[in-house]
Design an enzyme around this catalytic site. Structure first.
Site, PDB file in Angstrom:
ATOM      1  N   GLY A   1       0.786  -1.313   0.079  1.00  0.00           N
ATOM      2  CA  GLY A   1       0.039   0.044  -0.032  1.00  0.00           C
ATOM      3  C   GLY A   1       0.831   1.199   0.000  1.00  0.00           C
ATOM      4  N   CYS A   2       0.087   2.424  -0.278  1.00  0.00           N
ATOM      5  CA  CYS A   2       1.211   3.603  -0.480  1.00  0.00           C
ATOM      6  C   CYS A   2       1.664   4.145   0.910  1.00  0.00           C
ATOM      7  CB  CYS A   2      -0.068   4.643  -1.199  1.00  0.00           C
ATOM      8  SG  CYS A   2      -1.547   5.014  -0.445  1.00  0.00           S
TER       9      CYS A   2
END
Length: 321
Positions: free
Chosen positions: A130-131
């Protein structure tokens, strides 16, 4: 040339994948599958690609491509792979949360290249991080690798509006987001699970709390994260540790300059700055949430799997001005 396919082609991450793959020196985009846009020109949806491609969205899947990227909503990748089969030689890179937790039930490798490079090179299936998890993990994992996390970690991070995807909601609408700032999912964000999993892998005796406050910014793209924890060593010792950790990293750099998002937006870079205040080490990290936080990192993983230059297709300049 390898052949690549994209599942779920209408969103932001798919748009960035298409942009990179069209210019990749060793990959060709075979199809872009979309249930909402079949038959429509790709450039009619991703209008930054006008004049760049004649591709249309496909309502069918080529199951024999060399690599497929899943750009589906969270929870939908598992369902899609249960209903669709690819060739045994097809590599799968999933950009959702579905396979990021290592539960012993699947064979996906967590695709954070700075810490999993050798595993990624030999993997058939990649769970793209995920970012927020990328920006924060790159900031704190060197301490865990050196067994130096002995106190609570405090993290405050802000992300751009593209992190929420293309679907409109009350908190993504322009009139709400513009000239606004808000925290959300404090201490409960889903990316915490990924971060804790990586910490425990590198520092098995790790039991300290990770306190994370995510924020929504009134800009389009980028993540700016500040993490701090108690650190008994000197600033010079911390810098030496981080520089050694990332000496062979293709995109992660420890810098002396003050950080701001224009240094990384439109690139696959993560920039880190270390500062010492009393007995606390502050690590600031910045990334583009759609590139190093999603599509760029997915291409980086593809490059590693197929033995390409790690930076292939990713030598992108920041939009500094």
């Amino acid at each position: 040339m390898i052949e690549a396919g994209i599942i779920g082609g209408a969103g932001y991450t798919a748009g960035e994948l298409i942009r990179i793959l069209l210019r990749h020196p060793a990959a060709r985009l075979n199809f872009v599958y979309s249930t909402s846009q079949p038959g429509k020109p790709v450039a009619a949806v991703h209008q930054d690609l006008l004049g760049e491609t004649d591709l249309t969205f496909s309502g069918e899947i080529n199951k024999d491509v060399d690599v497929v990227f899943l750009c589906l909503g969270h929870g939908n990748s598992i369902k899609f792979l249960l209903e669709n089969q690819f060739s045994e030689n097809t590599k799968i890179i999933d950009l959702s949360t579905d396979y990021r937790m290592e539960d012993g039930k699947h064979s996906f490798v967590y695709g954070l290249p700075e810490f999993k490079k050798e595993e990624i090179k030999h993997a058939n299936f990649i769970a793209n991080p995920g970012c927020f998890a990328t920006a924060i993990s790159l900031a704190i994992l060197p301490l865990a690798k050196a067994n130096l996390l002995n106190d609570e970690i405090h993290i405050n991070a802000v992300t751009g509006a593209t992190g929420a995807g293309t679907s409109l909601s009350e908190t993504t609408h322009f009139t709400w987001r513009d000239n606004n700032f808000s925290a959300y999912k404090s201490f409960e964000h889903q990316h915490l699970n990924e971060i804790k999993q990586s910490l425990e892998l590198l520092q098995p005796n790790h039991s300290v709390e990770v306190n994370f406050i995510p924020n929504r910014g009134n800009f389009s793209r980028g993540i700016h994260a500040t993490s701090y924890t108690r650190f008994s060593g000197s600033l010079e010792e911390a810098k030496e540790l981080y520089q050694e950790t990332y000496k062979d990293a293709a995109f992660t750099f420890v810098v002396e300059e003050e950080l701001h998002l224009k240094q990384v937006v439109n690139t696959n870079k993560c920039l880190l700055k270390l500062q010492k205040f009393g007995n606390k080490l502050l690590i600031t990290s910045i990334i583009d949430n759609l590139l190093k936080g999603a599509s760029g990192q997915a291409i980086q993983n593809m490059n590693l799997i197929f033995g390409f230059e790690e930076t292939a297709g990713l030598k992108l300049k920041a939009n500094y001005f």
